[in-house]
Design an enzyme around this catalytic site. Structure first.
Site, PDB file in Angstrom:
ATOM      1  N   SER A  45     -14.386  -3.401  22.228  1.00  0.00           N
ATOM      2  CA  SER A  45     -13.335  -2.342  22.178  1.00  0.00           C
ATOM      3  C   SER A  45     -11.999  -2.940  21.059  1.00  0.00           C
ATOM      4  O   SER A  45     -11.468  -2.338  20.145  1.00  0.00           O
ATOM      5  CB  SER A  45     -12.795  -1.712  23.301  1.00  0.00           C
ATOM      6  N   GLU A  46     -11.571  -3.933  21.551  1.00  0.00           N
ATOM      7  CA  GLU A  46     -10.517  -4.513  20.776  1.00  0.00           C
ATOM      8  C   GLU A  46     -10.669  -5.986  20.845  1.00  0.00           C
ATOM      9  O   GLU A  46     -10.983  -6.534  21.743  1.00  0.00           O
ATOM     10  CB  GLU A  46      -9.019  -4.241  21.272  1.00  0.00           C
ATOM     11  N   THR A  47     -10.131  -6.464  19.669  1.00  0.00           N
ATOM     12  CA  THR A  47      -9.578  -8.191  19.597  1.00  0.00           C
ATOM     13  C   THR A  47      -8.092  -8.095  19.406  1.00  0.00           C
ATOM     14  O   THR A  47      -7.531  -7.417  18.548  1.00  0.00           O
ATOM     15  CB  THR A  47     -10.341  -8.889  18.277  1.00  0.00           C
TER      16      THR A  47
END
Length: 270
Positions: A45-47
């Site tokens: 979903s995110e880095t």
């Protein structure tokens, strides 16, 4: 140049639950193109990319596999978990983010990490976009909007769990995402309200646990339920629990986290 990477499951203390985020801490910013490429390769979903300013202050940027994100709660929790784990004597840190300013994070003594977010209370929408109505299989009771997403209120938890989405329609709401939510029977549930989060325009289909949207959901339900402290559950297939406390201009979101992976990204001569 090689980069150390952590992958953390956030808003859970059970591995393979909650929402996974990658955390990379650097001495200087990588190029936007390289950060986006790493986020695509990670396919989470995110880095979160962090640049350390002082031992207790960092700049932070968040990238989904599609684009840079203005505000991400679960990756902030994941980054905090990594910092606190590697710096056992540090009790409080702060992150600087362009879109939302300074975010203060405190390590609790009960396994929770508390994040201080701006109060992003949503406002009612009178002219509901047709793509929003066409993009959800169940008609809303109420629709609101804040800086991040349309918030669709349903009658009960069952509707939140059963609603189907059309990415084709919801993509057209960009730059806004869509959260669906309902209150629960707190006498039968351990949580006060439930939600799901759809973001085909900015990240993918359904986000497992979205800390940032609770800066809007918690103030809304605080007003409706007449209580300043709430327990929230995001009802994705992975699921996640969030403790929320609402003040006039702040929302405190607390959660647990667990490490999944620590490794190295081999960048070669880049």
């Amino acid at each position: 140049m090689n980069l150390k990477i952590h992958i953390i499951d956030a808003f859970t203390d059970v591995r393979f639950k909650g929402n996974s985020a990658a955390v990379i801490i650097t001495d200087s910013w990588l190029s936007d193109e390289l950060m986006q490429s790493i986020a695509v390769e990670n396919n989470l979903s995110e880095t979160a990319f962090l640049k350390q300013l002082t031992p207790k202050q960092y700049q932070i940027r968040w990238f989904s596999p599609l684009t840079e994100i203005d505000f991400c709660g679960h990756a902030t929790l994941a980054a905090s978990f990594v910092i606190f784990k590697e710096n056992q004597t540090v009790e409080e840190i702060s992150f600087m983010a362009k879109a939302v300013g300074e975010l203060t994070v405190t390590k609790g003594h009960d396994g929770y990490i508390q994040m201080c977010f701006p109060n992003l209370v949503p406002k009612a929408v009178t002219d509901v976009p047709q793509d929003l109505l066409d993009g959800l299989s169940i008609k809303p009771v109420e629709v609101l909007l804040n800086q991040q997403a349309y918030i669709v209120v349903y009658r009960d938890e069952a509707e939140v769990l059963s609603v189907q989405k059309s990415d084709e329609h919801l993509k057209r709401l960009a730059p806004f995402d869509v959260a669906v939510t309902a209150s629960t029977d707190s006498g039968k549930r351990e949580y006060d309200f439930v939600s799901r989060y759809f973001w085909p325009a900015n990240g993918g289909g359904e986000d497992p646990v979205t800390g940032s949207i609770h800066a809007g959901l918690a103030p809304y339900w605080s007003q409706k339920l007449a209580k300043s402290e709430l327990i929230a559950y995001q009802a994705s297939t992975r699921g996640g629990l969030l403790l929320c406390r609402v003040e006039a201009d702040k929302v405190y979101i607390s959660g647990k986290a667990v490490q999944y992976l620590e490794g190295v990204i081999y960048m070669g001569s880049i």
